[in-house]
Design a protein around this motif. Structure first.
Motif, PDB file in Angstrom:
ATOM      1  N   LEU A 138       0.819  -1.213   0.000  1.00  0.00           N
ATOM      2  CA  LEU A 138       0.000   0.000   0.000  1.00  0.00           C
ATOM      3  C   LEU A 138       0.853   1.264   0.000  1.00  0.00           C
ATOM      4  CD1 LEU A 138      -2.848  -0.889   2.545  1.00  0.00           C
ATOM      5  CD2 LEU A 138      -2.635  -1.491   0.122  1.00  0.00           C
ATOM      6  N   ILE A 141       1.168   4.733   4.733  1.00  0.00           N
ATOM      7  CA  ILE A 141      -0.248   4.896   5.049  1.00  0.00           C
ATOM      8  C   ILE A 141      -0.528   6.349   5.417  1.00  0.00           C
ATOM      9  CG2 ILE A 141      -2.159   4.110   6.508  1.00  0.00           C
ATOM     10  CD1 ILE A 141      -0.876   2.033   4.545  1.00  0.00           C
ATOM     11  N   GLU A 238     -11.159   0.960   6.179  1.00  0.00           N
ATOM     12  CA  GLU A 238     -10.498   1.375   4.943  1.00  0.00           C
ATOM     13  C   GLU A 238      -9.071   1.779   5.277  1.00  0.00           C
ATOM     14  OE1 GLU A 238     -12.641   4.602   3.233  1.00  0.00           O
ATOM     15  OE2 GLU A 238     -14.597   3.637   3.475  1.00  0.00           O
ATOM     16  N   HIS A 240      -5.842   3.599   3.371  1.00  0.00           N
ATOM     17  CA  HIS A 240      -5.434   4.352   2.187  1.00  0.00           C
ATOM     18  C   HIS A 240      -3.934   4.643   2.265  1.00  0.00           C
ATOM     19  CE1 HIS A 240      -9.655   5.120   1.094  1.00  0.00           C
ATOM     20  NE2 HIS A 240      -9.845   5.174   2.397  1.00  0.00           N
ATOM     21  N   ASP A 244      -1.725   2.255  -2.881  1.00  0.00           N
ATOM     22  CA  ASP A 244      -2.957   1.486  -3.078  1.00  0.00           C
ATOM     23  C   ASP A 244      -3.856   1.667  -1.860  1.00  0.00           C
ATOM     24  OD1 ASP A 244      -4.783  -0.184  -4.270  1.00  0.00           O
ATOM     25  OD2 ASP A 244      -3.592  -2.021  -4.047  1.00  0.00           O
ATOM     26  N   SER A 245      -5.108   1.253  -1.997  1.00  0.00           N
ATOM     27  CA  SER A 245      -6.074   1.320  -0.895  1.00  0.00           C
ATOM     28  C   SER A 245      -6.855   0.018  -0.835  1.00  0.00           C
ATOM     29  CB  SER A 245      -7.060   2.484  -1.094  1.00  0.00           C
ATOM     30  OG  SER A 245      -6.394   3.725  -1.102  1.00  0.00           O
TER      31      SER A 245
END
Length: 334
Positions: A138, A141, A238, A240, A244-245
């Motif tokens: 990801l 963050i 969620e 994020h 990517d998420s």
């Protein structure tokens, strides 16, 4: 394995039914301070029942699950540990951070494992989100959002001893965003409102809240809670990142109605409460506890983890009351 269960309210009754399906548990011994609840569980589930905690200990149990009200958690944990019994206690650790800190002090040096019941850590989708964070896929963050929207409020009697919305409900979100990010919270800003039943205000509580949590590395946690989500039980996560998420809880049972033309997702029926939303997670949590009782693994969610989530909840409550950002260090007691 022979397991004891203390507390036969809504969550305790649900746990009794679930525990009966765990193959490693040969027998279940239950108790509640209200004798009628114990008798009801005996009749409904065919379990053994006793009249007191002392009788539960004398019944030869290998471990204990605590599902009693929040105000009883720390004293019950201490009693079980003093009896040498591995313990799983529902969240939160106590009614205040100070109470949790005192429990940690009194447990210092004990080798009896205690597991705090944050079942979301055992949800397959949430665990996959954490794995995505840990793998680096990801990127870094920037935001993690956690939502707990109950379809209807608990009873006034429950709210009176629950510790409040931030500690009783939001603490699940505070634990999971801490677990997902691998970071410690440093500051919060929280607000809340009351548009529902009067008893929330009477007990110094709110029925809806929003919290922003700043973590040590600068990531932001956004937490939304309410006791009044008419469409159903909405629990989502969620994450994020810069690359990517990902999201957990966005399934066909997601209790929301889209207004996009031609889109039929989610098709429902909506999740109605934690019993259907997290049944597999609770089962996985209990299977893990069986391994802890057997000595095959350490507690995956220790008292110290629960107390960290409690500090975030306490800081949020203070922020709401005082209408200002609150550093975690302002409420933490060492």
């Amino acid at each position: 394995m022979r397991i004891g269960l203390v507390g036969l309210g809504r969550i305790g009754t649900f746990h009794t039914e679930n525990l009966k399906t765990i193959p490693a548990i040969d027998s279940l011994v239950v108790t509640d301070i209200v004798p009628e609840k114990t008798k009801r569980a005996i009749d409904q589930f065919g379990v053994e029942g006793v009249d007191s905690l002392g009788e539960l200990f004398a019944a030869g149990v290998d471990g204990v699950i605590i599902a009693a009200s929040t105000d009883a958690h720390t004293k019950l944990i201490l009693a079980c540990v003093n009896a040498g019994l591995p313990t799983l206690c529902e969240k939160p650790v106590g009614q205040s951070g100070a109470e949790g800190a005192e429990l940690l002090r009194r447990l210092a040096g004990s080798d009896v494992p205690v597991q705090i019941g944050f079942q979301r850590r055992y949800d397959a989708a949430i665990a996959a989100a954490r794995a995505a964070v840990e793998s680096g896929e990801l990127g870094w963050i920037n935001t993690v959002r956690s939502t707990t929207l109950d379809p209807e409020p608990p009873t006034p009697e429950y709210v009176a001893v629950s510790g409040g919305l931030f500690r009783d409900c939001g603490v699940h979100d505070f634990d999971i965003i801490r677990w997902i990010t691998g970071q410690e919270a440093v500051e919060v800003y929280a607000t809340g409102s009351n548009r529902g039943a009067d008893f929330f205000r009477q007990y110094g509580d709110v029925d809806t809240s929003a919290s922003i949590v700043t973590f040590a590395d600068g990531a932001l946690g956004v937490v939304s809670n309410t006791r009044y989500n008419g469409r159903g039980y909405d629990v989502r996560l969620e994450v994020h990142g810069s690359k990517d998420s990902v999201a957990a809880g966005v399934d066909e049972g997601w209790p929301i109605r889209t207004t996009e033309p031609g889109i039929r997702f989610p098709s429902g029926p909506p999740h109605r409460f934690f019993m259907d939303r997290f049944l597999p997670a609770f089962r996985a949590e209990f299977e893990t506890f069986v391994e802890v009782v057997a000595g095959d693994r350490p507690s995956p969610c220790a008292v110290a983890d629960g107390v960290e989530a409690d500090w975030i909840a306490e800081a949020c409550a203070k922020s709401w009351r005082e209408h200002r950002p609150v550093r975690i260090g302002e409420v933490r007691i060492r």
